[in-house]
Design a protein around this motif. Structure first.
Motif, PDB file in Angstrom:
ATOM      1  N   LYS A  38      48.481  34.648  21.109  1.00  0.00           N
ATOM      2  CA  LYS A  38      49.233  33.586  20.423  1.00  0.00           C
ATOM      3  C   LYS A  38      48.295  32.518  19.878  1.00  0.00           C
ATOM      4  O   LYS A  38      48.440  32.056  18.734  1.00  0.00           O
ATOM      5  CB  LYS A  38      50.243  32.964  21.392  1.00  0.00           C
ATOM      6  CG  LYS A  38      51.401  33.877  21.768  1.00  0.00           C
ATOM      7  CD  LYS A  38      52.333  33.189  22.765  1.00  0.00           C
ATOM      8  CE  LYS A  38      53.507  34.069  23.145  1.00  0.00           C
ATOM      9  NZ  LYS A  38      54.405  33.416  24.137  1.00  0.00           N
ATOM     10  N   ILE A  39      47.322  32.133  20.692  1.00  0.00           N
ATOM     11  CA  ILE A  39      46.374  31.104  20.251  1.00  0.00           C
ATOM     12  C   ILE A  39      45.451  31.650  19.170  1.00  0.00           C
ATOM     13  O   ILE A  39      45.126  30.953  18.197  1.00  0.00           O
ATOM     14  CB  ILE A  39      45.550  30.595  21.453  1.00  0.00           C
ATOM     15  CG1 ILE A  39      46.475  30.041  22.535  1.00  0.00           C
ATOM     16  CG2 ILE A  39      44.557  29.532  21.004  1.00  0.00           C
ATOM     17  CD1 ILE A  39      45.770  29.756  23.853  1.00  0.00           C
ATOM     18  N   SER A  40      45.031  32.900  19.316  1.00  0.00           N
ATOM     19  CA  SER A  40      44.126  33.527  18.346  1.00  0.00           C
ATOM     20  C   SER A  40      44.756  33.590  16.954  1.00  0.00           C
ATOM     21  O   SER A  40      44.072  33.380  15.938  1.00  0.00           O
ATOM     22  CB  SER A  40      43.754  34.939  18.801  1.00  0.00           C
ATOM     23  OG  SER A  40      43.002  34.903  19.991  1.00  0.00           O
ATOM     24  N   LYS A  41      46.045  33.869  16.886  1.00  0.00           N
ATOM     25  CA  LYS A  41      46.723  33.947  15.588  1.00  0.00           C
ATOM     26  C   LYS A  41      46.707  32.596  14.879  1.00  0.00           C
ATOM     27  O   LYS A  41      46.472  32.514  13.670  1.00  0.00           O
ATOM     28  CB  LYS A  41      48.164  34.421  15.791  1.00  0.00           C
ATOM     29  CG  LYS A  41      48.284  35.888  16.178  1.00  0.00           C
ATOM     30  CD  LYS A  41      49.722  36.272  16.460  1.00  0.00           C
ATOM     31  CE  LYS A  41      50.587  36.201  15.238  1.00  0.00           C
ATOM     32  NZ  LYS A  41      51.979  36.632  15.505  1.00  0.00           N
ATOM     33  N   ILE A  42      46.919  31.530  15.662  1.00  0.00           N
ATOM     34  CA  ILE A  42      46.949  30.185  15.078  1.00  0.00           C
ATOM     35  C   ILE A  42      45.556  29.773  14.598  1.00  0.00           C
ATOM     36  O   ILE A  42      45.371  29.336  13.459  1.00  0.00           O
ATOM     37  CB  ILE A  42      47.481  29.171  16.102  1.00  0.00           C
ATOM     38  CG1 ILE A  42      48.940  29.483  16.449  1.00  0.00           C
ATOM     39  CG2 ILE A  42      47.352  27.751  15.561  1.00  0.00           C
ATOM     40  CD1 ILE A  42      49.475  28.680  17.617  1.00  0.00           C
ATOM     41  N   LEU A  43      44.549  29.935  15.466  1.00  0.00           N
ATOM     42  CA  LEU A  43      43.201  29.494  15.106  1.00  0.00           C
ATOM     43  C   LEU A  43      42.558  30.413  14.073  1.00  0.00           C
ATOM     44  O   LEU A  43      41.774  29.964  13.236  1.00  0.00           O
ATOM     45  CB  LEU A  43      42.327  29.434  16.369  1.00  0.00           C
ATOM     46  CG  LEU A  43      42.711  28.358  17.389  1.00  0.00           C
ATOM     47  CD1 LEU A  43      41.691  28.304  18.517  1.00  0.00           C
ATOM     48  CD2 LEU A  43      42.829  26.992  16.731  1.00  0.00           C
ATOM     49  N   GLY A  44      42.877  31.708  14.148  1.00  0.00           N
ATOM     50  CA  GLY A  44      42.344  32.631  13.160  1.00  0.00           C
ATOM     51  C   GLY A  44      42.792  32.273  11.756  1.00  0.00           C
ATOM     52  O   GLY A  44      42.006  32.310  10.798  1.00  0.00           O
ATOM     53  N   LYS A  45      44.049  31.922  11.622  1.00  0.00           N
ATOM     54  CA  LYS A  45      44.584  31.518  10.321  1.00  0.00           C
ATOM     55  C   LYS A  45      43.990  30.180   9.876  1.00  0.00           C
ATOM     56  O   LYS A  45      43.646  29.995   8.711  1.00  0.00           O
ATOM     57  CB  LYS A  45      46.107  31.417  10.413  1.00  0.00           C
ATOM     58  CG  LYS A  45      46.777  31.062   9.097  1.00  0.00           C
ATOM     59  CD  LYS A  45      48.299  31.027   9.260  1.00  0.00           C
ATOM     60  CE  LYS A  45      48.978  30.679   7.939  1.00  0.00           C
ATOM     61  NZ  LYS A  45      50.467  30.647   8.072  1.00  0.00           N
ATOM     62  N   HIS A  46      43.853  29.258  10.819  1.00  0.00           N
ATOM     63  CA  HIS A  46      43.328  27.930  10.481  1.00  0.00           C
ATOM     64  C   HIS A  46      41.883  28.003   9.984  1.00  0.00           C
ATOM     65  O   HIS A  46      41.530  27.337   9.001  1.00  0.00           O
ATOM     66  CB  HIS A  46      43.403  27.021  11.709  1.00  0.00           C
ATOM     67  CG  HIS A  46      42.844  25.658  11.486  1.00  0.00           C
ATOM     68  ND1 HIS A  46      43.505  24.682  10.778  1.00  0.00           N
ATOM     69  CD2 HIS A  46      41.659  25.101  11.868  1.00  0.00           C
ATOM     70  CE1 HIS A  46      42.773  23.581  10.725  1.00  0.00           C
ATOM     71  NE2 HIS A  46      41.643  23.817  11.388  1.00  0.00           N
ATOM     72  N   TYR A  47      41.054  28.810  10.649  1.00  0.00           N
ATOM     73  CA  TYR A  47      39.637  28.882  10.295  1.00  0.00           C
ATOM     74  C   TYR A  47      39.325  30.001   9.307  1.00  0.00           C
ATOM     75  O   TYR A  47      38.176  30.208   8.941  1.00  0.00           O
ATOM     76  CB  TYR A  47      38.793  29.058  11.556  1.00  0.00           C
ATOM     77  CG  TYR A  47      38.739  27.801  12.403  1.00  0.00           C
ATOM     78  CD1 TYR A  47      38.020  26.685  11.989  1.00  0.00           C
ATOM     79  CD2 TYR A  47      39.427  27.735  13.614  1.00  0.00           C
ATOM     80  CE1 TYR A  47      37.978  25.534  12.753  1.00  0.00           C
ATOM     81  CE2 TYR A  47      39.389  26.586  14.390  1.00  0.00           C
ATOM     82  CZ  TYR A  47      38.663  25.484  13.959  1.00  0.00           C
ATOM     83  OH  TYR A  47      38.630  24.346  14.731  1.00  0.00           O
ATOM     84  N   LYS A  48      40.357  30.752   8.891  1.00  0.00           N
ATOM     85  CA  LYS A  48      40.197  31.805   7.883  1.00  0.00           C
ATOM     86  C   LYS A  48      39.111  32.813   8.281  1.00  0.00           C
ATOM     87  O   LYS A  48      38.197  33.111   7.505  1.00  0.00           O
ATOM     88  CB  LYS A  48      39.894  31.192   6.514  1.00  0.00           C
ATOM     89  CG  LYS A  48      41.028  30.326   5.969  1.00  0.00           C
ATOM     90  CD  LYS A  48      40.674  29.751   4.612  1.00  0.00           C
ATOM     91  CE  LYS A  48      41.860  29.001   4.000  1.00  0.00           C
ATOM     92  NZ  LYS A  48      42.320  27.873   4.835  1.00  0.00           N
ATOM     93  N   VAL A  49      39.240  33.326   9.504  1.00  0.00           N
ATOM     94  CA  VAL A  49      38.290  34.320   9.996  1.00  0.00           C
ATOM     95  C   VAL A  49      38.956  35.692   9.999  1.00  0.00           C
ATOM     96  O   VAL A  49      40.090  35.855   9.543  1.00  0.00           O
ATOM     97  CB  VAL A  49      37.806  33.956  11.416  1.00  0.00           C
ATOM     98  CG1 VAL A  49      37.090  32.620  11.402  1.00  0.00           C
ATOM     99  CG2 VAL A  49      38.968  33.941  12.408  1.00  0.00           C
ATOM    100  N   ASP A  50      38.262  36.679  10.511  1.00  0.00           N
ATOM    101  CA  ASP A  50      38.805  38.033  10.633  1.00  0.00           C
ATOM    102  C   ASP A  50      39.768  38.045  11.827  1.00  0.00           C
ATOM    103  O   ASP A  50      39.376  38.325  12.958  1.00  0.00           O
ATOM    104  CB  ASP A  50      37.667  39.041  10.835  1.00  0.00           C
ATOM    105  CG  ASP A  50      38.153  40.485  10.782  1.00  0.00           C
ATOM    106  OD1 ASP A  50      39.357  40.721  10.967  1.00  0.00           O
ATOM    107  OD2 ASP A  50      37.308  41.382  10.562  1.00  0.00           O
TER     108      ASP A  50
END
Length: 266
Positions: free
Chosen positions: A149-161
């Motif tokens: 859940k946290i990875s989805k939020i931060l992944g989108k925010h930082y535009k990573v893979d």
């Protein structure tokens, strides 16, 4: 094992079930009874409680290693001894499956599905650690869902893979299914002591990558780095330190989530 004032020995024990912890003492027949169990074993005891100062103790008269085969008829169940997650493991598993289906890279999605399918029963039962975060039944899957859940939020925010980050969140602790003995104090196995969870997890994942057709070498290397660096620092037993944004995020998410879980239990 301690000594009385007269020099004779007695056992000072710490007993635990899902309701809590209590100290116990074995005063008589110490040598013979102490051979009937080891540290971490489930035990069946006969005795009586007593007060010493403000503390409650159990005075043990008899003690044996408990097994389902021998003590089930008396109502013995491992679920009574090990604390469990307050969340439903089957529901967590269903949620995890839905999140995995959203991984867009086919080779990563296939990898995660295959590994988790082969470890379905253990993944739903095992703790995430022995004595720190999520250290109870179903703790591993509870933490994995939280990390996703946290990875989805931060992944989108930082535009990573995000696909890579989610895969790392799912698989970086898979070695714990082999390194933790699912006994009642959950001691470390030889594999965990001699190899370490990160390396063990990396090796398991690499073995499964061989079964996925045309798995890109670049993603294999990045995923391997995620798993090996999730503990963050070498002084924290991390084989390597994070060198990619995804690795920094996985370490940070894991570190934060673990601390929040520990603090919420106090």
């Amino acid at each position: 094992m301690r000594r009385k004032k007269d020099g004779s020995i007695y056992l000072d024990l710490l007993l635990q079930d899902k309701s809590g912890i209590i100290r116990a003492r074995l005063w008589d027949n110490v040598e013979s009874l102490s051979k009937k169990f080891d540290i971490g074993n489930p035990v069946a005891i006969k005795g009586a409680t007593y007060k010493y100062g403000e503390n409650t103790f159990i005075k043990i008269k008899n003690i044996n290693r408990a097994s389902i085969e021998k003590y089930a008829k008396y109502g013995f169940s491992s679920s009574d001894l090990i604390p469990s997650s307050r969340k439903n493991a089957k529901q967590l598993w269903m949620h995890l499956g839905k999140e995995i289906d959203l991984i867009s890279k086919v080779h990563l999605r296939q990898l995660v599905k295959k590994i988790l399918a082969d470890h379905k029963q253990k993944f739903q039962v095992y703790p995430a650690s022995i004595s720190y975060q999520y250290n109870y039944q179903s703790g591993l899957i509870e933490q994995t869902v939280s990390l996703i859940k946290i990875s989805k939020i931060l992944g989108k925010h930082y535009k990573v893979d995000t696909d890579l980050l989610l895969t790392g969140a799912c698989l970086h602790q898979i070695g714990k299914l082999y390194s933790i003995n699912m006994g009642f104090s959950m001691p470390k196995s030889n594999e965990r002591r001699l190899v370490g969870n990160a390396i063990l997890s990396r090796d398991i994942v690499n073995n499964y990558i061989k079964k996925v057709k045309r798995f890109p070498d670049e993603d294999k290397l990045k995923l391997e780095h995620l798993i090996l660096s999730y503990q963050g620092r070498k002084e924290w037993q991390s084989p390597v330190e994070p060198q990619t944004i995804e690795a920094v995020l996985l370490h940070s998410i894991n570190y934060m989530d673990s601390h929040v879980n520990v603090m919420s239990k106090k």
